[in-house]
Design an enzyme around this catalytic site. Sequence first.
Site, PDB file in Angstrom:
ATOM      1  N   HIS A 307     -10.460 -63.521  12.441  1.00 45.79           N
ATOM      2  CA  HIS A 307     -11.285 -64.736  12.518  1.00 45.79           C
ATOM      3  C   HIS A 307     -12.529 -64.527  11.651  1.00 45.79           C
ATOM      4  O   HIS A 307     -13.051 -63.419  11.583  1.00 45.79           O
ATOM      5  CB  HIS A 307     -11.717 -65.002  13.967  1.00 45.79           C
ATOM      6  CG  HIS A 307     -12.179 -66.414  14.183  1.00 45.79           C
ATOM      7  ND1 HIS A 307     -13.452 -66.816  13.891  1.00 45.79           N
ATOM      8  CD2 HIS A 307     -11.514 -67.502  14.613  1.00 45.79           C
ATOM      9  CE1 HIS A 307     -13.559 -68.106  14.164  1.00 45.79           C
ATOM     10  NE2 HIS A 307     -12.408 -68.551  14.597  1.00 45.79           N
ATOM     11  N   ASP A 365      -5.116 -69.053  18.313  1.00 46.06           N
ATOM     12  CA  ASP A 365      -3.747 -69.486  17.971  1.00 46.06           C
ATOM     13  C   ASP A 365      -2.677 -68.510  18.419  1.00 46.06           C
ATOM     14  O   ASP A 365      -1.487 -68.816  18.342  1.00 46.06           O
ATOM     15  CB  ASP A 365      -3.650 -69.677  16.450  1.00 46.06           C
ATOM     16  CG  ASP A 365      -4.565 -70.792  15.997  1.00 46.06           C
ATOM     17  OD1 ASP A 365      -5.435 -70.548  15.149  1.00 46.06           O
ATOM     18  OD2 ASP A 365      -4.440 -71.901  16.555  1.00 46.06           O
TER      19      ASP A 365
HETATM   20  C1  SDX Z   1      -8.647 -70.927  13.357  1.00 49.43           C
HETATM   21  O1  SDX Z   1     -13.263 -71.020  11.630  1.00 49.43           O
HETATM   22  C2  SDX Z   1     -12.841 -71.349  12.846  1.00 49.43           C
HETATM   23  O2  SDX Z   1     -13.597 -71.478  13.771  1.00 49.43           O
HETATM   24  C3  SDX Z   1     -11.336 -71.581  12.923  1.00 49.43           C
HETATM   25  C4  SDX Z   1     -10.783 -71.803  14.321  1.00 49.43           C
HETATM   26  C5  SDX Z   1     -11.296 -73.111  14.934  1.00 49.43           C
HETATM   27  O3  SDX Z   1     -11.288 -73.201  16.170  1.00 49.43           O
HETATM   28  O4  SDX Z   1     -11.594 -74.055  14.140  1.00 49.43           O
HETATM   29  O5  SDX Z   1     -11.143 -70.722  15.157  1.00 49.43           O
HETATM   30  C6  SDX Z   1      -9.266 -71.901  14.287  1.00 49.43           C
HETATM   31  O6  SDX Z   1      -8.442 -71.253  12.214  1.00 49.43           O
HETATM   32  C7  SDX Z   1      -8.376 -69.516  13.839  1.00 49.43           C
HETATM   33  C8  SDX Z   1      -7.823 -68.597  12.692  1.00 49.43           C
HETATM   34  C9  SDX Z   1      -6.332 -68.875  12.557  1.00 49.43           C
HETATM   35  N1  SDX Z   1      -5.774 -68.175  11.364  1.00 49.43           N
HETATM   36  C10 SDX Z   1      -4.913 -67.152  11.488  1.00 49.43           C
HETATM   37  O7  SDX Z   1      -4.598 -66.620  12.556  1.00 49.43           O
HETATM   38  C11 SDX Z   1      -4.308 -66.699  10.164  1.00 49.43           C
HETATM   39  C12 SDX Z   1      -4.389 -65.170  10.048  1.00 49.43           C
HETATM   40  N2  SDX Z   1      -5.815 -64.797   9.916  1.00 49.43           N
HETATM   41  C13 SDX Z   1      -6.321 -64.610   8.557  1.00 49.43           C
HETATM   42  O8  SDX Z   1      -5.776 -65.479   7.608  1.00 49.43           O
HETATM   43  C14 SDX Z   1      -7.837 -64.428   8.538  1.00 49.43           C
HETATM   44  O9  SDX Z   1      -8.145 -63.547   9.539  1.00 49.43           O
HETATM   45  C15 SDX Z   1      -8.754 -65.648   8.672  1.00 49.43           C
HETATM   46  C16 SDX Z   1      -8.454 -66.661   7.637  1.00 49.43           C
HETATM   47  C17 SDX Z   1      -8.643 -66.239  10.031  1.00 49.43           C
HETATM   48  C18 SDX Z   1     -10.190 -65.141   8.476  1.00 49.43           C
HETATM   49  O10 SDX Z   1     -10.260 -64.667   7.217  1.00 49.43           O
HETATM   50  P1  SDX Z   1     -11.665 -64.119   6.582  1.00 49.43           P
HETATM   51  O11 SDX Z   1     -12.762 -64.124   7.577  1.00 49.43           O
HETATM   52  O12 SDX Z   1     -11.882 -64.861   5.308  1.00 49.43           O
HETATM   53  O13 SDX Z   1     -11.384 -62.647   6.361  1.00 49.43           O
HETATM   54  P2  SDX Z   1     -10.571 -62.085   5.139  1.00 49.43           P
HETATM   55  O14 SDX Z   1      -9.377 -62.976   4.879  1.00 49.43           O
HETATM   56  O15 SDX Z   1     -11.516 -61.827   4.028  1.00 49.43           O
HETATM   57  O16 SDX Z   1     -10.010 -60.715   5.730  1.00 49.43           O
HETATM   58  C19 SDX Z   1     -10.885 -59.608   5.869  1.00 49.43           C
HETATM   59  C20 SDX Z   1      -9.956 -58.420   5.748  1.00 49.43           C
HETATM   60  C21 SDX Z   1      -9.056 -58.493   4.520  1.00 49.43           C
HETATM   61  O17 SDX Z   1      -8.778 -57.168   4.127  1.00 49.43           O
HETATM   62  P3  SDX Z   1      -9.665 -56.569   2.887  1.00 49.43           P
HETATM   63  O18 SDX Z   1      -9.490 -57.531   1.701  1.00 49.43           O
HETATM   64  O19 SDX Z   1     -11.101 -56.507   3.383  1.00 49.43           O
HETATM   65  O20 SDX Z   1      -9.052 -55.229   2.596  1.00 49.43           O
HETATM   66  O21 SDX Z   1      -9.058 -58.382   6.884  1.00 49.43           O
HETATM   67  C22 SDX Z   1      -7.725 -58.542   6.425  1.00 49.43           C
HETATM   68  C23 SDX Z   1      -7.772 -59.102   5.022  1.00 49.43           C
HETATM   69  O22 SDX Z   1      -6.652 -58.663   4.268  1.00 49.43           O
HETATM   70  N3  SDX Z   1      -7.095 -59.500   7.346  1.00 49.43           N
HETATM   71  C24 SDX Z   1      -5.872 -59.377   7.858  1.00 49.43           C
HETATM   72  C25 SDX Z   1      -5.727 -60.486   8.702  1.00 49.43           C
HETATM   73  N4  SDX Z   1      -6.835 -61.237   8.681  1.00 49.43           N
HETATM   74  C26 SDX Z   1      -7.677 -60.624   7.827  1.00 49.43           C
HETATM   75  N5  SDX Z   1      -4.898 -58.461   7.685  1.00 49.43           N
HETATM   76  C27 SDX Z   1      -3.759 -58.661   8.370  1.00 49.43           C
HETATM   77  N6  SDX Z   1      -3.514 -59.688   9.212  1.00 49.43           N
HETATM   78  C28 SDX Z   1      -4.497 -60.620   9.401  1.00 49.43           C
HETATM   79  N7  SDX Z   1      -4.279 -61.627  10.234  1.00 49.43           N
END
Ligand code: SDX
Length: 430
Positions: A307, A365
Amino acid sequence: MTDTKSAKLILDNKSFDLPILQPTIGPEVVDIRKLYGQADIFTYDPGFTSTASCDSTITYIDGEKGELWYRGYPIEQLAKQSHYLEVCYLLLYGELPDQAQLEDFENRVTRHTMVHEQMNNFFRGFRRDAHPMATMVGVVGAMSAFYHDSTDIADPMQREIASIRLIAKLPTIAAMAYKYSVGQPFVYPSNELDYASNFLNMCFSVPAEKYHVDPALARAMDRIFTLHADHEQNASTSTVRLAGSSGANPFACIAAGIACLWGPAHGGANQAALEMLQQIGTVDQIPEYIRRAKDKDDPFRLMGFGHRVYKNFDPRAKVMKESADEVLDLLGIEDNETLKVAKELERIALEDDYFVEKKLYPNVDFYSGIILSAMGFPTSMFTPIFALSRTVGWIAQWKEMIADPQNKIGRPRQLYVGSDKRDYVAVSKR
Ligand code: SDX
């Protein structure tokens, strides 16, 4: 907002004082509104990880402590002690209603649940296998073609009527999208049912037989609505605010929010998370998926994990997990392989160095799909349910923005890294 402190920015030996604005609680902000005019420089923050886009009184999130408050009330208390329409009142008007206010609000919503009969024709234009989110984006946007008497955003009364219409009609439209996709007749809203029971009835009853809404399932459905109602300046809420800042009508703004929510990184994650759990299939397959999630060259991510704000745990996921146990127990679904995979995946991920280091915890989720699937919803209906739940949050944020005297059209700038100025060359000379 008060500014008692300031930050000093030194650029080419010039010093600029930037006021620091104070919150009720949470991070202070550096006010850079005058920076470009004074220093001819932009700030740079793609994805807005360090940017406050507005001030708001609606929802507070603390990502480190895993706290979520609607108008100051913790989500755990609202999910267990309140109900969705009371939470809608709280989000819209800022205070919990007394009994008379609550009854009046519930009556106003109940009497707007039907949609214009001609809107049924919109569905017939879609293929039956269209994703319900596609039909919802289209039909909600089309509401502005039917409810002209509530599209003048300068009129507070029209803003109020549009807000009630959207909260009241989104469940009807979501249920119609579902019925259309399964080839069953639309079911009209029923005014003697409560909000959640009405939605379940519109989705699952058929003309051929009586349908009884299980009050315990209706309670679980209502709790899911409450847990998704608002969440500060997330991607879809920011979309609604940006669309609204141009003066677009509320139906168009909510349609824009639905479109943004559909993305798998956002509200589409509940569908993707359940499909991932089903793809993993059994507990012994989990290590392979954990490996893939950690592999930089593999685009696979654990859907339902991570998140932007919560770097400890998502308080909604904790309530949702309890609800999943209750609903599966109620439905007598004991050996739910998907729930076993979910709980084992959560346990392993929370011990794995990669996920601990990157602070990746189950989000809202992760468990919602298990409950919705157990209730009989196809995965394609998970995000539409998220959208109908979040409509009140989008509207509350949109109303707050419209009423803000500082409100102006949102228009970010950029760091231009394209070609320098050059002259046109005729095709014969290229
Ligand atoms: C919702 O914003 C809100 O409030 C949203 C929400 C709401 O109520 O409106 O809460 C609802 O959207 C919840 C999130 C649902 N999405 C998912 O579950 C999809 C999987 N999660 C990721 O796509 C990700 O965690 C996000 C998009 C939710 C957050 O991404 P960020 O904050 O932009 O973080 P990032 O993508 O930059 O990741 C940071 C690191 C990365 O590694 P590095 O590049 O630093 O090496 O963490 C890793 C990412 O690769 N990472 C994951 C991961 N999520 C982040 N690795 C594996 N699996 C994951 N799920």
